[in-house]
Design an enzyme around this catalytic site. Structure first.
Site, PDB file in Angstrom:
ATOM      1  N   CYS A 160       0.797  -1.229   0.000  1.00 38.70           N
ATOM      2  CA  CYS A 160       0.000   0.000   0.000  1.00 38.70           C
ATOM      3  C   CYS A 160       0.829   1.278   0.000  1.00 38.70           C
ATOM      4  CB  CYS A 160      -0.949  -0.005   1.196  1.00 38.70           C
ATOM      5  SG  CYS A 160      -1.913  -1.515   1.320  1.00 38.70           S
ATOM      6  N   HIS A 285      -3.882   7.341   6.605  1.00 39.95           N
ATOM      7  CA  HIS A 285      -3.989   6.046   5.927  1.00 39.95           C
ATOM      8  C   HIS A 285      -5.352   5.436   6.255  1.00 39.95           C
ATOM      9  CE1 HIS A 285      -2.572   2.594   3.798  1.00 39.95           C
ATOM     10  NE2 HIS A 285      -2.661   1.805   4.844  1.00 39.95           N
ATOM     11  N   HIS A 319      -9.958   1.244  -0.265  1.00 43.17           N
ATOM     12  CA  HIS A 319      -8.503   1.151  -0.155  1.00 43.17           C
ATOM     13  C   HIS A 319      -7.985   0.638  -1.487  1.00 43.17           C
ATOM     14  CE1 HIS A 319      -4.520   0.701   1.047  1.00 43.17           C
ATOM     15  NE2 HIS A 319      -4.643   0.012   2.170  1.00 43.17           N
TER      16      HIS A 319
END
Length: 395
Positions: A160, A285, A319
């Site tokens: 990520c 995040h 995400h």
């Protein structure tokens, strides 16, 4: 001597919020949360809220099979939006002086999944399938060939943090003088592999995710692409600094003390030359998982205190994994450069704070400021302890 500033001169973006900067900005600052939609096909037996791109994508049929696929189609949509700026850079500097650096985590795995199903059902590979579609380097190869750039080109895959690190890598190349312009960002596309994998970790929420809530119960997977043109020429937003670390605490769980995240945050501030009090906003995040939100809230509170406005935009985009660093940097770019109403990205959640976490000032919907923010941070904290923080500044 202070290094020459690096500028994010142009932006192309596509994600669950829409296609292009105007559409994404409208959805980002809307009065009600959008972006996510229900999907019952990627995980048999379950309907999940996912950040899907529903607009038609190019087929890429005119290209070699190895360069076709959903990931590259998303990149094609983003690249088309900055094509004039890229062409100008090539004309100005020469194609050999324009590089490509991208981040991804899925590449063309979705195409391989479909091919494997065909082989299982019919005993042969489908016509037109090429294993090279799922190779990580395909993304950079595609953008290089599509754009006409002839400089260095590579793809990073650090889960990520991938596309945030791609922007850092681009900045380092520019500062070293190796090239004069870089097409940088990332893409990821929805596929069964990632949805099933996160589901096996019991990390997927069936409904819109709920970051930093006491009731948070997992992520929504998303897809999309964001591409920037970076140069040393003055532009609307600069990459003022960055921080990266690797704490390697666990394959999937973050270090509960957040030591690597703290290090990355401090590095970003130091490179940018900012005091913590000078940060106007933090894009968190904010995955809405128990461990990640706990770690991040403690890290942010330790480095910045509990007065800087913050939000997670993942309830809007999902995400997007390897693309998340670039897509969330794109949202920050829009916040700084194309935000006439001077709004902050809202934090959509149920409002039930977890008493075990520091009380970060999460942005309420329809938050308008007296003046446009100037300095923002964007966090990306990945599996394996790969941490990345971008410092973006309005110029």
């Amino acid at each position: 001597m202070k290094s020459a500033p690096i500028f994010l001169n142009d932006l192309g973006v596509v994600c669950a919020l829409g296609e292009g900067r105007a559409a994404v900005a409208a959805a980002l600052f809307a009065d009600a949360p959008g972006g996510l939609s229900d999907n019952a096909s990627l995980l048999p037996g379950r309907t999940l809220a996912l950040g899907e791109v529903h607009s038609p994508l190019p087929t890429l049929d005119e290209l070699p099979v190895s360069l076709r696929g959903r990931n590259n189609a998303l990149l094609d949509v983003a690249l088309a939006q900055i094509a004039p700026a890229v062409a100008d850079a090539i004309n100005r500097y020469g194609a050999e002086r324009v590089a490509v650096v991208l981040g991804t985590s899925t590449s063309g795995i979705g195409e391989s999944e479909q091919a494997l199903r065909t082989r299982a059902e019919h005993g042969h590979w489908p016509e037109g399938f090429d294993y090279a579609q799922q190779e990580m380097g395909t993304a950079a190869q595609f953008v290089r060939e599509r754009s006409g750039a002839l400089g260095p080109a590579w793809t990073l895959s650090t889960a990520c943090s991938s596309s945030a690190k791609a922007l850092m890598s681009a900045a380092r190349m520019l500062r070293s003088g190796i090239v004069d312009a870089v097409i940088a960002g990332g893409a990821d596309s929805l596929c069964r592999f990632t949805v099933a994998g996160f589901s096996a970790l019991e990390s997927v929420s069936a409904v819109r995710c709920n970051p930093f809530s006491q009731h948070r119960c997992g992520i929504n997977i998303g897809e999309g692409a964001a591409l920037f043109l970076l140069t040393r020429d003055a532009g609307p937003v600069s990459l003022a600094g960055w921080g990266e670390s690797a704490d390697a605490h666990h394959m999937s769980a973050p270090d509960p003390q957040g030591l690597g995240a703290i290090d990355a945050l401090q590095q970003a501030l130091q490179r940018a030359g900012w005091a913590p009090s000078e940060v106007d906003y933090v894009n968190l995040h904010g995955t809405a998982t128990g461990h990640n939100d706990a770690m991040e809230s403690h890290a942010v509170a330790q480095v910045l205190g509990t007065a800087v406005p913050a939000s997670s935009t993942k309830p809007l985009t999902g995400h997007t994994l390897g693309a998340s660093g670039a897509i969330e940097a794109a949202l920050c770019w829009i916040l700084l450069a194309e935000n006439p109403q001077q709004q902050l990205p809202p934090h959509w959640w149920d409002g039930v704070a977890d008493p075990a976490l520091p009380a970060l000032p999460l942005v309420a919907p329809a938050t308008f400021l007296q003046q446009l923010p100037r300095r923002v941070l964007s966090n990306s904290f990945a599996f394996g302890g790969s941490n990345a923080v971008l410092a973006l500044e309005r110029r």
